[in-house]
Design a protein around this motif. Structure first.
Motif, PDB file in Angstrom:
ATOM      1  N   HIS A  22     -15.858   4.588   2.305  1.00 47.54           N
ATOM      2  CA  HIS A  22     -15.008   5.517   1.545  1.00 47.54           C
ATOM      3  C   HIS A  22     -13.565   5.267   1.945  1.00 47.54           C
ATOM      4  O   HIS A  22     -13.013   5.952   2.814  1.00 47.54           O
ATOM      5  CB  HIS A  22     -15.425   6.960   1.803  1.00 47.54           C
ATOM      6  CG  HIS A  22     -14.910   7.901   0.769  1.00 47.54           C
ATOM      7  ND1 HIS A  22     -15.255   9.226   0.749  1.00 47.54           N
ATOM      8  CD2 HIS A  22     -14.098   7.709  -0.297  1.00 47.54           C
ATOM      9  CE1 HIS A  22     -14.662   9.814  -0.283  1.00 47.54           C
ATOM     10  NE2 HIS A  22     -13.955   8.910  -0.923  1.00 47.54           N
ATOM     11  N   GLY A  23     -12.990   4.232   1.329  1.00 44.62           N
ATOM     12  CA  GLY A  23     -11.630   3.849   1.707  1.00 44.62           C
ATOM     13  C   GLY A  23     -11.650   3.216   3.079  1.00 44.62           C
ATOM     14  O   GLY A  23     -12.454   2.341   3.341  1.00 44.62           O
ATOM     15  N   GLY A  24     -10.811   3.678   3.932  1.00 48.54           N
ATOM     16  CA  GLY A  24     -10.793   3.172   5.296  1.00 48.54           C
ATOM     17  C   GLY A  24      -9.861   1.992   5.472  1.00 48.54           C
ATOM     18  O   GLY A  24      -9.378   1.401   4.515  1.00 48.54           O
ATOM     19  N   VAL A  25      -9.641   1.658   6.708  1.00 51.77           N
ATOM     20  CA  VAL A  25      -8.761   0.548   7.064  1.00 51.77           C
ATOM     21  C   VAL A  25      -9.462  -0.757   6.696  1.00 51.77           C
ATOM     22  O   VAL A  25     -10.648  -0.924   6.946  1.00 51.77           O
ATOM     23  CB  VAL A  25      -8.447   0.569   8.576  1.00 51.77           C
ATOM     24  CG1 VAL A  25      -7.594  -0.629   8.966  1.00 51.77           C
ATOM     25  CG2 VAL A  25      -7.749   1.871   8.939  1.00 51.77           C
ATOM     26  N   ARG A  26      -8.728  -1.660   6.079  1.00 49.93           N
ATOM     27  CA  ARG A  26      -9.308  -2.945   5.693  1.00 49.93           C
ATOM     28  C   ARG A  26      -8.562  -4.074   6.400  1.00 49.93           C
ATOM     29  O   ARG A  26      -7.355  -3.989   6.628  1.00 49.93           O
ATOM     30  CB  ARG A  26      -9.295  -3.135   4.184  1.00 49.93           C
ATOM     31  CG  ARG A  26      -7.912  -3.163   3.582  1.00 49.93           C
ATOM     32  CD  ARG A  26      -7.965  -3.283   2.061  1.00 49.93           C
ATOM     33  NE  ARG A  26      -6.691  -2.946   1.476  1.00 49.93           N
ATOM     34  CZ  ARG A  26      -6.357  -1.741   1.042  1.00 49.93           C
ATOM     35  NH1 ARG A  26      -7.204  -0.755   1.120  1.00 49.93           N
ATOM     36  NH2 ARG A  26      -5.171  -1.519   0.530  1.00 49.93           N
ATOM     37  N   THR A  27      -9.280  -5.112   6.691  1.00 42.20           N
ATOM     38  CA  THR A  27      -8.717  -6.330   7.246  1.00 42.20           C
ATOM     39  C   THR A  27      -9.093  -7.452   6.295  1.00 42.20           C
ATOM     40  O   THR A  27     -10.266  -7.800   6.179  1.00 42.20           O
ATOM     41  CB  THR A  27      -9.292  -6.617   8.649  1.00 42.20           C
ATOM     42  OG1 THR A  27      -9.016  -5.501   9.491  1.00 42.20           O
ATOM     43  CG2 THR A  27      -8.699  -7.882   9.235  1.00 42.20           C
ATOM     44  N   VAL A  28      -8.113  -7.995   5.605  1.00 45.19           N
ATOM     45  CA  VAL A  28      -8.366  -9.061   4.638  1.00 45.19           C
ATOM     46  C   VAL A  28      -8.348 -10.386   5.384  1.00 45.19           C
ATOM     47  O   VAL A  28      -7.328 -10.767   5.963  1.00 45.19           O
ATOM     48  CB  VAL A  28      -7.306  -9.044   3.508  1.00 45.19           C
ATOM     49  CG1 VAL A  28      -7.563 -10.178   2.530  1.00 45.19           C
ATOM     50  CG2 VAL A  28      -7.305  -7.698   2.802  1.00 45.19           C
ATOM     51  N   LEU A  29      -9.466 -11.075   5.380  1.00 46.08           N
ATOM     52  CA  LEU A  29      -9.562 -12.357   6.074  1.00 46.08           C
ATOM     53  C   LEU A  29      -9.304 -13.540   5.152  1.00 46.08           C
ATOM     54  O   LEU A  29      -8.843 -14.586   5.607  1.00 46.08           O
ATOM     55  CB  LEU A  29     -10.945 -12.501   6.719  1.00 46.08           C
ATOM     56  CG  LEU A  29     -11.282 -11.438   7.773  1.00 46.08           C
ATOM     57  CD1 LEU A  29     -12.692 -11.633   8.283  1.00 46.08           C
ATOM     58  CD2 LEU A  29     -10.275 -11.449   8.909  1.00 46.08           C
ATOM     59  N   GLU A  30      -9.640 -13.393   3.878  1.00 43.51           N
ATOM     60  CA  GLU A  30      -9.397 -14.450   2.902  1.00 43.51           C
ATOM     61  C   GLU A  30      -9.009 -13.794   1.588  1.00 43.51           C
ATOM     62  O   GLU A  30      -9.548 -12.747   1.232  1.00 43.51           O
ATOM     63  CB  GLU A  30     -10.648 -15.296   2.685  1.00 43.51           C
ATOM     64  CG  GLU A  30     -11.084 -16.073   3.905  1.00 43.51           C
ATOM     65  CD  GLU A  30     -12.302 -16.938   3.634  1.00 43.51           C
ATOM     66  OE1 GLU A  30     -12.540 -17.295   2.463  1.00 43.51           O
ATOM     67  OE2 GLU A  30     -13.014 -17.253   4.597  1.00 43.51           O
ATOM     68  N   GLY A  31      -8.116 -14.415   0.845  1.00 46.50           N
ATOM     69  CA  GLY A  31      -7.722 -13.894  -0.458  1.00 46.50           C
ATOM     70  C   GLY A  31      -6.848 -12.663  -0.326  1.00 46.50           C
ATOM     71  O   GLY A  31      -6.230 -12.425   0.709  1.00 46.50           O
ATOM     72  N   GLU A  32      -6.810 -11.895  -1.407  1.00 47.96           N
ATOM     73  CA  GLU A  32      -6.008 -10.676  -1.437  1.00 47.96           C
ATOM     74  C   GLU A  32      -6.878  -9.503  -1.862  1.00 47.96           C
ATOM     75  O   GLU A  32      -7.668  -9.623  -2.779  1.00 47.96           O
ATOM     76  CB  GLU A  32      -4.856 -10.829  -2.433  1.00 47.96           C
ATOM     77  CG  GLU A  32      -3.855 -11.887  -2.043  1.00 47.96           C
ATOM     78  CD  GLU A  32      -2.715 -11.979  -3.041  1.00 47.96           C
ATOM     79  OE1 GLU A  32      -2.360 -10.951  -3.646  1.00 47.96           O
ATOM     80  OE2 GLU A  32      -2.201 -13.097  -3.207  1.00 47.96           O
ATOM     81  N   TRP A  33      -6.734  -8.404  -1.199  1.00 49.82           N
ATOM     82  CA  TRP A  33      -7.448  -7.181  -1.565  1.00 49.82           C
ATOM     83  C   TRP A  33      -6.464  -6.043  -1.423  1.00 49.82           C
ATOM     84  O   TRP A  33      -6.003  -5.749  -0.320  1.00 49.82           O
ATOM     85  CB  TRP A  33      -8.658  -6.962  -0.670  1.00 49.82           C
ATOM     86  CG  TRP A  33      -9.487  -5.814  -1.128  1.00 49.82           C
ATOM     87  CD1 TRP A  33      -9.285  -4.489  -0.873  1.00 49.82           C
ATOM     88  CD2 TRP A  33     -10.640  -5.861  -1.960  1.00 49.82           C
ATOM     89  NE1 TRP A  33     -10.243  -3.715  -1.484  1.00 49.82           N
ATOM     90  CE2 TRP A  33     -11.083  -4.547  -2.159  1.00 49.82           C
ATOM     91  CE3 TRP A  33     -11.347  -6.894  -2.558  1.00 49.82           C
ATOM     92  CZ2 TRP A  33     -12.198  -4.227  -2.925  1.00 49.82           C
ATOM     93  CZ3 TRP A  33     -12.458  -6.576  -3.314  1.00 49.82           C
ATOM     94  CH2 TRP A  33     -12.864  -5.261  -3.492  1.00 49.82           C
ATOM     95  N   THR A  34      -6.130  -5.406  -2.518  1.00 50.61           N
ATOM     96  CA  THR A  34      -5.134  -4.342  -2.478  1.00 50.61           C
ATOM     97  C   THR A  34      -5.701  -2.976  -2.852  1.00 50.61           C
ATOM     98  O   THR A  34      -4.999  -1.979  -2.756  1.00 50.61           O
ATOM     99  CB  THR A  34      -3.969  -4.665  -3.436  1.00 50.61           C
ATOM    100  OG1 THR A  34      -4.485  -4.798  -4.763  1.00 50.61           O
ATOM    101  CG2 THR A  34      -3.272  -5.953  -3.036  1.00 50.61           C
ATOM    102  N   GLU A  35      -6.932  -2.937  -3.270  1.00 54.18           N
ATOM    103  CA  GLU A  35      -7.532  -1.685  -3.744  1.00 54.18           C
ATOM    104  C   GLU A  35      -8.351  -1.018  -2.650  1.00 54.18           C
ATOM    105  O   GLU A  35      -8.773  -1.659  -1.692  1.00 54.18           O
ATOM    106  CB  GLU A  35      -8.435  -1.965  -4.949  1.00 54.18           C
ATOM    107  CG  GLU A  35      -7.765  -2.698  -6.090  1.00 54.18           C
ATOM    108  CD  GLU A  35      -6.633  -1.912  -6.713  1.00 54.18           C
ATOM    109  OE1 GLU A  35      -6.739  -0.675  -6.810  1.00 54.18           O
ATOM    110  OE2 GLU A  35      -5.640  -2.531  -7.093  1.00 54.18           O
ATOM    111  N   ASP A  36      -8.588   0.272  -2.814  1.00 58.23           N
ATOM    112  CA  ASP A  36      -9.539   0.969  -1.954  1.00 58.23           C
ATOM    113  C   ASP A  36     -10.943   0.642  -2.440  1.00 58.23           C
ATOM    114  O   ASP A  36     -11.162   0.360  -3.613  1.00 58.23           O
ATOM    115  CB  ASP A  36      -9.337   2.483  -2.028  1.00 58.23           C
ATOM    116  CG  ASP A  36      -8.083   2.924  -1.286  1.00 58.23           C
ATOM    117  OD1 ASP A  36      -7.691   2.253  -0.325  1.00 58.23           O
ATOM    118  OD2 ASP A  36      -7.505   3.950  -1.682  1.00 58.23           O
TER     119      ASP A  36
END
Length: 96
Positions: A22-36
């Motif tokens: 449910h949302g939360g902190v994200r760590t993008v390792l590859e590519g781009e992720w901007t959404e919850d």
């Protein structure tokens, strides 16, 4: 959104749905992720569809759709013993 969030748990409980992301902190390792990301788990696809189509959920869905945008999809999960190579032998459904 407050009305939606205040009521969604009550729609999930009778159908054995539960938030697993449910949302939360994200760590993008590859590519781009901007959404919850929000993921709700159900015992099976029939339970998920039953929840979405339920009168209880349909009473509150406009609180979400009127105040946010996003995709809603149902995806069948894999069994606990699933291995990545199962998709090569038809052990899991694939798009394509």
């Amino acid at each position: 959104m407050k009305a939606y969030l205040a009521n969604i748990d009550d729609t999930l409980a009778p159908i054995e749905g539960q938030f697993i992301i449910h949302g939360g902190v994200r760590t993008v390792l590859e590519g781009e992720w901007t959404e919850d990301l929000i993921v709700i788990a159900f015992p099976d696809l029939a339970h998920a569809r039953g929840w979405y189509e339920s009168p209880a959920y349909q009473r509150i869905v406009a609180f979400r759709t009127g105040n946010s945008s996003g995709d809603v999809i149902l995806i069948e999960g894999v069994p606990p013993d699933h291995q990545a190579t199962d998709v090569l032998t038809g052990g899991a459904r694939r798009r394509g």
